[in-house]
Motif scaffolding. Structure first.
Motif, PDB file in Angstrom:
ATOM      1  N   SER A 121       0.838  -1.199   0.000  1.00  0.00           N
ATOM      2  CA  SER A 121       0.000   0.000   0.000  1.00  0.00           C
ATOM      3  C   SER A 121       0.871   1.246   0.000  1.00  0.00           C
ATOM      4  O   SER A 121       2.067   1.193   0.323  1.00  0.00           O
ATOM      5  CB  SER A 121      -0.926   0.009   1.217  1.00  0.00           C
ATOM      6  N   ARG A 122       0.261   2.356  -0.344  1.00  0.00           N
ATOM      7  CA  ARG A 122       0.954   3.638  -0.361  1.00  0.00           C
ATOM      8  C   ARG A 122       0.070   4.679   0.317  1.00  0.00           C
ATOM      9  O   ARG A 122      -1.108   4.840  -0.038  1.00  0.00           O
ATOM     10  CB  ARG A 122       1.229   4.049  -1.811  1.00  0.00           C
ATOM     11  N   ALA A 123       0.640   5.349   1.297  1.00  0.00           N
ATOM     12  CA  ALA A 123      -0.098   6.417   1.982  1.00  0.00           C
ATOM     13  C   ALA A 123      -0.102   7.657   1.104  1.00  0.00           C
ATOM     14  O   ALA A 123       0.957   8.121   0.675  1.00  0.00           O
ATOM     15  CB  ALA A 123       0.534   6.704   3.340  1.00  0.00           C
ATOM     16  N   GLU A 124      -1.270   8.182   0.851  1.00  0.00           N
ATOM     17  CA  GLU A 124      -1.409   9.377   0.031  1.00  0.00           C
ATOM     18  C   GLU A 124      -2.028  10.484   0.872  1.00  0.00           C
ATOM     19  O   GLU A 124      -3.005  10.244   1.606  1.00  0.00           O
ATOM     20  CB  GLU A 124      -2.270   9.082  -1.203  1.00  0.00           C
ATOM     21  N   PHE A 125      -1.460  11.687   0.778  1.00  0.00           N
ATOM     22  CA  PHE A 125      -1.846  12.794   1.661  1.00  0.00           C
ATOM     23  C   PHE A 125      -2.392  13.959   0.848  1.00  0.00           C
ATOM     24  O   PHE A 125      -2.115  14.091  -0.349  1.00  0.00           O
ATOM     25  CB  PHE A 125      -0.640  13.244   2.493  1.00  0.00           C
ATOM     26  N   ALA A 126      -3.160  14.815   1.524  1.00  0.00           N
ATOM     27  CA  ALA A 126      -3.710  16.026   0.914  1.00  0.00           C
ATOM     28  C   ALA A 126      -3.605  17.170   1.919  1.00  0.00           C
ATOM     29  O   ALA A 126      -3.715  16.958   3.131  1.00  0.00           O
ATOM     30  CB  ALA A 126      -5.160  15.808   0.503  1.00  0.00           C
ATOM     31  N   ASP A 127      -3.364  18.356   1.395  1.00  0.00           N
ATOM     32  CA  ASP A 127      -3.280  19.496   2.300  1.00  0.00           C
ATOM     33  C   ASP A 127      -4.668  19.905   2.786  1.00  0.00           C
ATOM     34  O   ASP A 127      -5.671  19.654   2.106  1.00  0.00           O
ATOM     35  CB  ASP A 127      -2.590  20.685   1.617  1.00  0.00           C
ATOM     36  N   VAL A 128      -4.704  20.513   3.986  1.00  0.00           N
ATOM     37  CA  VAL A 128      -5.958  20.980   4.571  1.00  0.00           C
ATOM     38  C   VAL A 128      -6.001  22.488   4.424  1.00  0.00           C
ATOM     39  O   VAL A 128      -5.086  23.202   4.880  1.00  0.00           O
ATOM     40  CB  VAL A 128      -6.060  20.570   6.055  1.00  0.00           C
ATOM     41  N   TYR A 129      -7.035  22.956   3.798  1.00  0.00           N
ATOM     42  CA  TYR A 129      -7.125  24.408   3.535  1.00  0.00           C
ATOM     43  C   TYR A 129      -8.570  24.825   3.803  1.00  0.00           C
ATOM     44  O   TYR A 129      -9.499  24.291   3.192  1.00  0.00           O
ATOM     45  CB  TYR A 129      -6.744  24.699   2.088  1.00  0.00           C
ATOM     46  N   SER A 130      -8.753  25.715   4.725  1.00  0.00           N
ATOM     47  CA  SER A 130     -10.094  26.180   5.066  1.00  0.00           C
ATOM     48  C   SER A 130     -10.166  27.689   4.890  1.00  0.00           C
ATOM     49  O   SER A 130      -9.240  28.422   5.280  1.00  0.00           O
ATOM     50  CB  SER A 130     -10.450  25.813   6.506  1.00  0.00           C
TER      51      SER A 130
END
Length: 436
Positions: free
Chosen positions: A35-44
């Protein structure tokens, strides 16, 4: 805010470490997909915020994506070890008759106490029922059945017909059939034997003796014995004395069997008397005593060449014991038995998905379909987009240890950097609190 950002970075780095550690732990697990961990930035932001000066709120784990690329094949000596070379999954069920399917790439199958092929966890490998030519009757996951390999093949079948093809040497010395004696090779020209079976599956040796008749041109007499006991031919030729009734074979000038002459019996086919107490008295083990054997010459000639049997077969069989299991690239499973029979047991069911990464992991290197993966698409190995099946091989984990160790170092450095950011934030706040 900066505390939360640093904490989100720590959480993401920890998730990266967890995924990488799991890949490393399963580097020797058959059929494992890394598996590969995939990340996303948090922007509010809001409609009243200034987008030009807005700062992100950290990072989140968007998904842990499974990687279904091909693993290396490791070859074994077990024919039930199966690997898929290409796309697709094996189909298994927890119980016989279950319609709830699980899917796996781990092909380390084995036989249970009932002869069913199962995974190490006891799930049953599913196959399509097949026609006599080996093609699936239907390609549907709802119609699959568990693969069972019987140790024995069927019930005994009494021999009813013997087929022979041969050449009788035209230049042989002619002999008097009345002097025929099976124990004296000088009294007959040639002989051949075949194993036949009674209705209980007991084997018997049937021997046919050929004598070139000195009293008639181009004429041969055939005498039959079973287990060294004479067997009369129905309506056959009787030379006299202790010689049993035999068959008459008359050839024309081209060396072919002449079916137009008035011989007794008809030259082809030839039928023996009953083999039980009502006839030859050979079958005494409780089997069907009314058994007769039809002798059919597919091709018989009298040429000026040596005695040669080109074909010799019979249609009976005894109970066979399993000797070999073959699994083809198309998934067809064939079992060979000691009685010479080969039985096609089924074609291994295969499945594929519109989105393999959407499958739900259930452990034991198995998956189930989900809304994200879409419904399973059934198929047969080595057709269309489905990969071929390699028997006596296992697919190794597709995790590369070198790459995973590099990922481990990267995740460690990322964790350390976020820890440092958290430490700096703590120092800044402590400095503020100490202002007087």
């Amino acid at each position: 805010m900066s505390f939360n950002i640093a904490l989100s970075g720590l959480y993401a780095a920890q998730k990266h470490l967890d995924v990488t550690a799991n890949n490393i732990a399963n580097v020797n697990t058959v059929g494992f997909k890394g598996s590969r961990a995939e990340f996303a930035d948090v922007y509010s932001s809001s409609i009243f915020a200034n987008a030009k000066t807005q700062v992100g709120s950290g990072v989140s784990t968007s998904t842990v994506a499974q990687q279904f690329h091909q693993g290396a094949l490791n070859f074994t000596n077990n024919s039930l070890d199966l690997a898929i070379q290409g796309n697709g999954f094996f189909v298994t069920a927890a119980n016989i008759g279950d319609l709830d399917r699980t899917y796996t790439r781990a092909g380390a199958f084995q036989l249970n106490s009932s002869g069913y092929v199962t995974t190490a966890q006891g799930d049953y490998l599913q196959v399509y029922d097949v026609n006599d030519d080996g093609t699936p009757k239907t390609v549907s996951l709802d119609s699959t059945i568990p693969l069972r390999i019987p140790d024995a093949a069927g019930s005994p079948e009494a021999t009813s017909k013997v087929n022979m093809s041969m050449n009788l040497p035209a230049g042989s010395t002619a002999l008097d059939p009345a002097n025929f004696d099976p124990t004296d090779s000088d009294t007959y020209t040639s002989s051949t034997s075949v194993v036949v079976y009674d209705s209980l599956g007991e084997s018997h040796t049937m021997t046919h003796y050929f004598v070139k008749d000195s009293t008639a041109t181009n004429t041969w007499r055939m005498f039959s014995y079973m287990d060294d006991q004479p067997v009369d031919i129905t309506g056959g030729y009787t030379p006299g004395g202790s010689v049993p009734s035999g068959a008459t074979l008359v050839f024309n000038s081209q060396g072919l069997l002449d079916t137009t002459v008035a011989t007794n019996p008809n030259p082809n086919p030839i039928v023996t008397e009953q083999l039980g107490s009502g006839g030859a008295g050979i079958i005494t083990n409780g089997a069907d005593g009314t058994q007769t054997i039809e002798i059919d010459f597919d091709s018989i000639t009298q040429y000026s060449s040596s005695f040669e049997v080109t074909a010799l077969s019979q249609d009976g069989s005894t109970v066979g014991r399993l000797t070999k299991v073959d699994i083809g690239a198309d998934g067809l499973v064939a079992a060979t038995y000691s009685n010479g029979t080969t039985t096609k047991l089924g074609a291994i069911a295969m499945a594929n998905f519109p989105n393999s990464q959407g499958l739900t992991q259930v452990g034991d290197t198995s998956w189930k379909a989900s809304l994200s993966s879409g419904d399973a698409v059934p198929g047969q190995a080595n057709t269309g987009t489905f990969g071929k099946i390699q028997s006596s091989a296992l697919e190794a984990s597709n995790s590369n240890l070198t790459s995973e160790l590099v990922e481990l170092i990267t995740a460690q450095r990322n964790y350390q950097a976020n820890s440092r950011a958290l430490e700096v934030n703590s120092t800044l706040q402590q400095t503020i609190l100490q202002i007087r």
